[in-house]
Design a protein around this motif. Sequence first.
Motif, PDB file in Angstrom:
ATOM      1  N   PRO A 101     -10.275 -19.259  28.068  1.00 52.17           N
ATOM      2  CA  PRO A 101     -11.190 -19.973  27.470  1.00 52.17           C
ATOM      3  C   PRO A 101     -11.173 -21.572  27.771  1.00 52.17           C
ATOM      4  O   PRO A 101     -12.263 -21.962  27.564  1.00 52.17           O
ATOM      5  N   ARG A 102      -9.875 -21.950  27.950  1.00 50.72           N
ATOM      6  CA  ARG A 102      -9.988 -23.297  28.124  1.00 50.72           C
ATOM      7  C   ARG A 102     -10.737 -23.715  29.404  1.00 50.72           C
ATOM      8  O   ARG A 102     -11.479 -24.595  29.355  1.00 50.72           O
ATOM      9  N   THR A 103     -10.584 -22.859  30.434  1.00 49.83           N
ATOM     10  CA  THR A 103     -11.149 -23.422  31.757  1.00 49.83           C
ATOM     11  C   THR A 103     -12.625 -23.148  31.619  1.00 49.83           C
ATOM     12  O   THR A 103     -13.522 -23.911  32.191  1.00 49.83           O
ATOM     13  N   ALA A 104     -13.100 -22.058  30.732  1.00 46.51           N
ATOM     14  CA  ALA A 104     -14.536 -21.877  30.565  1.00 46.51           C
ATOM     15  C   ALA A 104     -15.035 -22.966  29.756  1.00 46.51           C
ATOM     16  O   ALA A 104     -16.130 -23.532  30.201  1.00 46.51           O
ATOM     17  N   ALA A 105     -14.284 -23.522  28.798  1.00 50.20           N
ATOM     18  CA  ALA A 105     -15.141 -24.469  28.027  1.00 50.20           C
ATOM     19  C   ALA A 105     -15.145 -25.801  29.068  1.00 50.20           C
ATOM     20  O   ALA A 105     -16.157 -26.424  28.885  1.00 50.20           O
ATOM     21  N   GLU A 106     -14.234 -26.180  29.751  1.00 48.56           N
ATOM     22  CA  GLU A 106     -14.084 -27.118  30.452  1.00 48.56           C
ATOM     23  C   GLU A 106     -15.450 -26.968  31.701  1.00 48.56           C
ATOM     24  O   GLU A 106     -16.005 -28.221  31.845  1.00 48.56           O
ATOM     25  N   ALA A 107     -15.704 -25.908  32.125  1.00 45.86           N
ATOM     26  CA  ALA A 107     -16.663 -25.600  32.918  1.00 45.86           C
ATOM     27  C   ALA A 107     -18.123 -25.871  32.184  1.00 45.86           C
ATOM     28  O   ALA A 107     -18.897 -26.514  32.731  1.00 45.86           O
ATOM     29  N   LEU A 108     -18.341 -25.472  31.230  1.00 45.73           N
ATOM     30  CA  LEU A 108     -19.354 -25.570  30.404  1.00 45.73           C
ATOM     31  C   LEU A 108     -19.687 -26.779  30.040  1.00 45.73           C
ATOM     32  O   LEU A 108     -20.949 -27.449  30.153  1.00 45.73           O
ATOM     33  N   GLY A 109     -18.591 -27.713  29.722  1.00 46.24           N
ATOM     34  CA  GLY A 109     -18.811 -29.010  29.607  1.00 46.24           C
ATOM     35  C   GLY A 109     -19.329 -29.716  30.789  1.00 46.24           C
ATOM     36  O   GLY A 109     -20.086 -30.865  30.614  1.00 46.24           O
ATOM     37  N   ARG A 110     -18.929 -29.412  31.810  1.00 48.51           N
ATOM     38  CA  ARG A 110     -19.489 -29.861  33.005  1.00 48.51           C
ATOM     39  C   ARG A 110     -20.924 -29.668  33.142  1.00 48.51           C
ATOM     40  O   ARG A 110     -21.692 -30.443  34.333  1.00 48.51           O
ATOM     41  N   MET A 111     -21.281 -28.850  32.919  1.00 50.21           N
ATOM     42  CA  MET A 111     -22.751 -28.092  33.006  1.00 50.21           C
ATOM     43  C   MET A 111     -23.801 -29.066  32.077  1.00 50.21           C
ATOM     44  O   MET A 111     -25.094 -29.370  32.173  1.00 50.21           O
ATOM     45  N   GLY A 112     -23.241 -29.702  31.055  1.00 54.10           N
ATOM     46  CA  GLY A 112     -23.970 -30.677  30.197  1.00 54.10           C
ATOM     47  C   GLY A 112     -25.075 -29.594  29.078  1.00 54.10           C
ATOM     48  O   GLY A 112     -24.638 -28.934  28.820  1.00 54.10           O
ATOM     49  N   ALA A 113     -26.209 -30.348  29.086  1.00 50.20           N
ATOM     50  CA  ALA A 113     -26.951 -29.796  28.190  1.00 50.20           C
ATOM     51  C   ALA A 113     -27.604 -28.239  28.508  1.00 50.20           C
ATOM     52  O   ALA A 113     -27.846 -27.441  27.958  1.00 50.20           O
ATOM     53  N   ALA A 114     -27.214 -27.914  30.112  1.00 51.66           N
ATOM     54  CA  ALA A 114     -27.778 -26.787  30.477  1.00 51.66           C
ATOM     55  C   ALA A 114     -26.980 -25.645  29.748  1.00 51.66           C
ATOM     56  O   ALA A 114     -27.291 -24.503  29.826  1.00 51.66           O
ATOM     57  N   ALA A 115     -25.759 -25.872  29.247  1.00 51.75           N
ATOM     58  CA  ALA A 115     -24.934 -24.828  28.696  1.00 51.75           C
ATOM     59  C   ALA A 115     -25.041 -24.665  27.053  1.00 51.75           C
ATOM     60  O   ALA A 115     -24.038 -24.258  26.479  1.00 51.75           O
ATOM     61  N   ALA A 116     -26.202 -25.246  26.526  1.00 54.23           N
ATOM     62  CA  ALA A 116     -26.581 -25.087  25.116  1.00 54.23           C
ATOM     63  C   ALA A 116     -26.281 -23.796  24.588  1.00 54.23           C
ATOM     64  O   ALA A 116     -25.890 -23.653  23.210  1.00 54.23           O
ATOM     65  N   PRO A 117     -26.631 -22.696  25.007  1.00 57.09           N
ATOM     66  CA  PRO A 117     -26.440 -21.425  24.805  1.00 57.09           C
ATOM     67  C   PRO A 117     -24.725 -21.161  24.066  1.00 57.09           C
ATOM     68  O   PRO A 117     -24.510 -20.272  23.537  1.00 57.09           O
ATOM     69  N   ALA A 118     -23.731 -21.963  24.851  1.00 55.41           N
ATOM     70  CA  ALA A 118     -22.465 -21.875  24.542  1.00 55.41           C
ATOM     71  C   ALA A 118     -22.050 -22.552  23.236  1.00 55.41           C
ATOM     72  O   ALA A 118     -20.703 -22.247  23.067  1.00 55.41           O
ATOM     73  N   LEU A 119     -22.866 -23.125  22.629  1.00 57.21           N
ATOM     74  CA  LEU A 119     -22.460 -23.979  21.573  1.00 57.21           C
ATOM     75  C   LEU A 119     -21.948 -23.335  20.410  1.00 57.21           C
ATOM     76  O   LEU A 119     -20.720 -23.691  19.990  1.00 57.21           O
ATOM     77  N   PRO A 120     -22.525 -21.959  20.252  1.00 59.28           N
ATOM     78  CA  PRO A 120     -21.813 -21.194  19.191  1.00 59.28           C
ATOM     79  C   PRO A 120     -20.405 -20.875  19.370  1.00 59.28           C
ATOM     80  O   PRO A 120     -19.273 -20.965  18.464  1.00 59.28           O
ATOM     81  N   GLY A 121     -20.076 -20.537  20.433  1.00 61.28           N
ATOM     82  CA  GLY A 121     -18.877 -19.863  20.991  1.00 61.28           C
ATOM     83  C   GLY A 121     -17.765 -20.927  21.028  1.00 61.28           C
ATOM     84  O   GLY A 121     -16.637 -21.086  20.713  1.00 61.28           O
ATOM     85  N   LEU A 122     -18.242 -22.275  21.396  1.00 57.57           N
ATOM     86  CA  LEU A 122     -17.479 -23.429  21.593  1.00 57.57           C
ATOM     87  C   LEU A 122     -17.075 -23.972  20.284  1.00 57.57           C
ATOM     88  O   LEU A 122     -15.866 -24.311  19.961  1.00 57.57           O
ATOM     89  N   ARG A 123     -17.906 -23.997  19.358  1.00 54.66           N
ATOM     90  CA  ARG A 123     -17.509 -24.383  17.947  1.00 54.66           C
ATOM     91  C   ARG A 123     -16.662 -23.429  17.137  1.00 54.66           C
ATOM     92  O   ARG A 123     -15.593 -23.696  16.488  1.00 54.66           O
ATOM     93  N   ARG A 124     -16.684 -21.959  17.641  1.00 57.78           N
ATOM     94  CA  ARG A 124     -15.385 -21.046  17.338  1.00 57.78           C
ATOM     95  C   ARG A 124     -14.121 -21.589  17.789  1.00 57.78           C
ATOM     96  O   ARG A 124     -13.259 -21.382  17.175  1.00 57.78           O
ATOM     97  N   LEU A 125     -14.323 -22.075  19.301  1.00 56.60           N
ATOM     98  CA  LEU A 125     -13.213 -22.001  19.862  1.00 56.60           C
ATOM     99  C   LEU A 125     -12.029 -23.434  19.205  1.00 56.60           C
ATOM    100  O   LEU A 125     -11.159 -23.506  19.237  1.00 56.60           O
TER     101      LEU A 125
END
Length: 682
Positions: free
Chosen positions: A557-581
């Motif tokens: 999950p940590r490396t996935a979160a880091e990768a999603l962060g590098r995507m910026g706004a394009a990763a908006a669908p990940a926001l609920p999962g990141l909030r849980r994390l």
Amino acid sequence: MFRGIDEVEWASMEHAYGSAADVPELLRGLASPLPQERETALDGMYGAVHHQGDVYDSTLASIPFLFTLAGHVGLADRGEIVELLASIGGSGDEDAFEDGADDVVPGRDAEDREDDNHAMARTAIRAGAAVFLDLVTDGDPQVRRAAPSALVRFHDEPPRVLALLTERLRDEQEDGVRLALVESLGLFARLYADSAAPAVDCLESLCAARNDPGLRLAALGQLAWCAPDRLPDDLVPTVVALLHIRSQRFRPSGEPVRTSSDTLIGSLRRMRPADEEGAQLLRTLHQALGSRTADRIALLKGQLSSQDTADRCNAVWMSAGLFREWRAAYEEPVALIGEQLGSDEERLRWAAVSVLEFLFTLAAPAADRLATLVESGPDSWGRGSATLGRPLKALARCGDARAVPALAEVLRHPVVPNETGYTIGHLGPAAAPLAPLLRERLAEVPLDDPETYGRAAPLLSGLGTLRYATAVPEVLRLLHGTPRELRLRDALVKALTRALGAFGAPAHEAIPALRELLTGGNAVAAADALWSVEGDAGAVLPPLLRALAPQRDTGGPRTAAEALGRMGAAAAPALPGLRRLTDSAEVWERTAAACALWDIAGDPVPVLPVFRAAWTQNPYTRRTITACLVRMGGAGAPVHDLVRTELTSPRRHRARSGGHGSHDVLDDELLLRDCRTALEAA
């Protein structure tokens, strides 16, 4: 000496490596007439029976026999047996006490704070501590040197112990033993604060001018530990003057040089400084001075100006602890350490380059001396060896372009030290001429060798740092050609995908290969790289979102979160999962999720509380947090109090007792840089 040893059921006991059936042989080896057998036995006791300070049932069963050996007059190396007994009893407890921790000290119940074996060991050593009373007056100077500190730590009659120490200090003639007695007085003062006054008075009187310079240095070091307010105002000039006087009088010990066996104990003996006593005296003073960096720097400058090479060598090693633990302006001592590279004394040159190696950019004041050493020839490069030459590595790590020609020669050699690729990254754009050579070496890495990963990963790191996309064919050769059963193949695939991601869009040729990896165990790494190369959110989001889900079988999950962060706004669908994390029990996962939330949504509200908690819980997260605060600008202002406090702290954020990392100084300097940038960006 060994009455009853065969009646002990050793085979039913354990040590670090299993059955303790070999312990009787080790104990008998300590009494051998042959030095190498005694050394091997002692190595075995520390390596198995008392491995890394652990206490096993076999350790406890050994204690009575060790006491018998320690008290057997005429037996060689009994001083080391006394030291072993003290270590088994917990000889380092006073270190925690000095740091202000509520740890074990004489007079407290150890059982409340230690596991059963350690508690029983301490009880057993205390029960036999009367032996140390006799050993303080033993005929063997080595024993007399080891006994005083053990007596202070374990004997339960402090007034009697103090009286004996002061009496022995008055009567003792052997210099090394007198120093041990002084150290024990300081230990007594720290452990028995309520009874410390006579010990402190004695130490202060020993600082008088009529005493031997070594004894005065020892007393000053102990006084700095237990009563710094009693130190003289002119401490540093006094110490430097005493050091120079002592150096003029010092001669190596007349004791015979011992042939050491091929053991850890033997290796440590060979590594001892030429003036071990002087090293200990100054080490004690440096440690006691702690955060008084101005005094310690002045002291180092005095040591490094000595005419005696042993003094200068000791100073270089003393500087290592200062640089690693405390923040200060070190240009002058670093430049003086660089001067030692021109010495004819190999031990001094080796010490200097060893310290400069871990300073990275802080080694810049010594860069000219390092460059001269590197330019003197291949002996300082490591060409054709398993490791990169330390002078060359130190020069490259401080970002000096003069390292490039020598690194090019190293890369042209059939055998390339593994560190080379990682070291190149510290040179920045100046290393660009090395990229074709890195590519050539990568093309030669075999596809099915057990060392494929070890050889390829450093080269890939260098190529990725230089963003040399011309090497994509060589990267794909390894990605497609290594067999699935290859040792460390998953680690190799991650290194390959990281390099492709670093290349970015010019690595478009690798898109099909990266897409194939999106459903396997390296899906997160592949998705991260594919976003960098192609920018297709629809392709990379599914594996990254799966990695955030409770079923964590496709990547961390940590490396996935880091990768999603590098995507910026394009990763908006990940926001609920990141909030849980951000509610994860693991601090690094919470930190990575919070950084990604900011980079994707730009909302500081859920981010800043996570940063504040993680900053305190784990100092290692501070660089990650501060890098995000730089990106946040003014939005991070509510936690800038943490940043300002960090900038005023004299201690490095990674400093810790009991160890250090090779990049601790660099990471701390980068943290300070980012702290300043974050405040400027607000």
